[in-house]
Enzyme design. Structure first.
Site, PDB file in Angstrom:
ATOM      1  N   ASP A 125       0.627  -0.903   0.061  1.00 29.58           N
ATOM      2  CA  ASP A 125      -0.005  -0.088  -0.073  1.00 29.58           C
ATOM      3  C   ASP A 125       1.116   1.444   0.010  1.00 29.58           C
ATOM      4  OD1 ASP A 125      -2.686   1.257   0.268  1.00 29.58           O
ATOM      5  OD2 ASP A 125      -1.124   2.431   1.950  1.00 29.58           O
TER       6      ASP A 125
ATOM      7  N   TYR B  51       2.968  10.023   0.797  1.00 29.92           N
ATOM      8  CA  TYR B  51       3.812   9.564   1.563  1.00 29.92           C
ATOM      9  C   TYR B  51       5.262  10.421   1.587  1.00 29.92           C
ATOM     10  CZ  TYR B  51       0.195   6.062   3.392  1.00 29.92           C
ATOM     11  OH  TYR B  51      -1.223   5.794   3.427  1.00 29.92           O
TER      12      TYR B  51
ATOM     13  N   LYS C 199      -2.668   5.789  -4.021  1.00 29.64           N
ATOM     14  CA  LYS C 199      -3.822   7.299  -3.944  1.00 29.64           C
ATOM     15  C   LYS C 199      -3.474   8.235  -3.952  1.00 29.64           C
ATOM     16  CE  LYS C 199      -3.431   4.478   0.715  1.00 29.64           C
ATOM     17  NZ  LYS C 199      -2.560   4.658   0.892  1.00 29.64           N
TER      18      LYS C 199
ATOM     19  N   HIS D 227      -7.687   9.245  -1.803  1.00 27.59           N
ATOM     20  CA  HIS D 227      -7.084   9.621  -0.991  1.00 27.59           C
ATOM     21  C   HIS D 227      -7.739  10.525   0.726  1.00 27.59           C
ATOM     22  CE1 HIS D 227      -3.306   9.533   1.429  1.00 27.59           C
ATOM     23  NE2 HIS D 227      -3.449   9.209   2.063  1.00 27.59           N
TER      24      HIS D 227
END
Length: 305
Positions: A46, A51, A76, A109
């Site tokens: 994932d 990030y 995402k 997201h």
């Protein structure tokens, strides 16, 4: 090795245990973790643009001796790419970072949008962008048509938004990724999703950051009975509900433990379900009061669907 999967409404199957990669950005650590996890049997990774570590993940994926078709890679779309004309380019950026030709799953997201120039987590109400969710979703649907994404879904979408989307979608979301653990079971939202063919993935399945379910007395008691970790108990409870989990760890032993599903009795499952504590780790209202509707749809409604 846990090889169980969850069926998606696309016909694909998603491994029920995946590797979470949020806050794993020490230089070289994440790449080693991804390669170790895949060697242990993980096939579901994932990721997310926000990030900031997809390039490292991409390098690690290139170095593993597992066919691409056997991996399930999720990423995402961040909030500053919600404008429909920005969605295709956002996907291309993700694919470039991960060094992939396609994604198995792309999620929105969060349901709120930010202006394109806002690229970090620190923002104000003035930085919110008035982009209807369905405008972004239709651009996501076009990505499926392009073949660059096998499935599309959402993350942090509440039951009111899901309910309104269902009557407007050409492609029903394959997944809703939400915070799920014994302190935040989200019973009504999970039921709504599963009843409408939307699989659920639980992030923060162990809580974390002052919301650690691993310190709970009930969970520790059950862990003692099974000679396993409290984390394994919490994860197995979520898996028993037909919900995928994406725990994050960089420790090889914990990676191995998290992959092992414990067979809890119906009585033990009920004991966990009856835990009264209610806490959650992620709530956008903590960042901005105007975002109260994201989680608390019982007191505020999404302004743009």
């Amino acid at each position: 090795m846990n090889t169980r999967t969850i069926a998606l409404n696309t016909g694909a199957r998603m491994p029920e245990v995946g590797l979470g990669t949020w806050r794993a950005d020490e230089e070289g650590l994440l790449a080693r973790t991804v390669k170790t996890a895949i060697a242990l049997g993980y096939r579901h990774i994932d990721c997310a643009k926000f990030y900031g570590n997809q390039t490292e993940i991409g390098r690690a994926l290139k170095e593993v001796d597992v066919p691409r078709k056997d991996l399930f890679i999720t990423s995402k779309l961040w909030q500053n790419k919600h404008r429909p004309e920005l969605v295709p380019g956002a996907l291309d950026e993700i694919l470039d970072e991960l060094q992939l030709e396609y994604l198995d799953l792309l999620l929105i997201h969060f349901p709120y949008a930010l202006r394109p120039e806002i690229a970090n987590k620190d923002f104000t109400a003035d930085d919110l962008d008035n982009v209807p969710i369905m405008d972004t979703w239709r651009a996501m649907e076009a990505l499926v048509d392009s073949g660059k994404v096998r499935a599309i879904g959402v993350s942090n979408f509440n039951k009111t938004i899901i309910g309104k989307m269902l009557s407007q979608c050409r492609i029903v979301p394959a997944v809703n990724q939400i915070e799920i653990h014994p302190y935040n079971p989200s019973l009504e939202l999970v039921s709504l999703c599963q009843e409408n063919g939307i699989a659920v993935t639980g992030y923060c399945p162990l809580g974390g950051m002052k919301v650690s379910v691993m310190d709970d007395d009930v969970i520790n008691k059950i862990a003692g009975v099974h000679a396993c970790t409290p984390a394994q108990v919490a994860l197995s409870w979520t898996l028993s509900r037909g919900i995928a989990v994406i725990p994050k760890s960089t420790n090889e032993l914990r990676l191995k433990q998290n992959l092992h599903r414990v067979d809890l009795t119906s009585e033990e499952l009920d004991m966990i379900s009856n835990i009264k504590t209610r806490k959650r780790k992620v709530d956008p209202v903590n960042d901005l009061p105007e975002l109260v509707w994201v989680v608390h749809d019982d007191i505020a409604e999404c302004p743009l669907i």
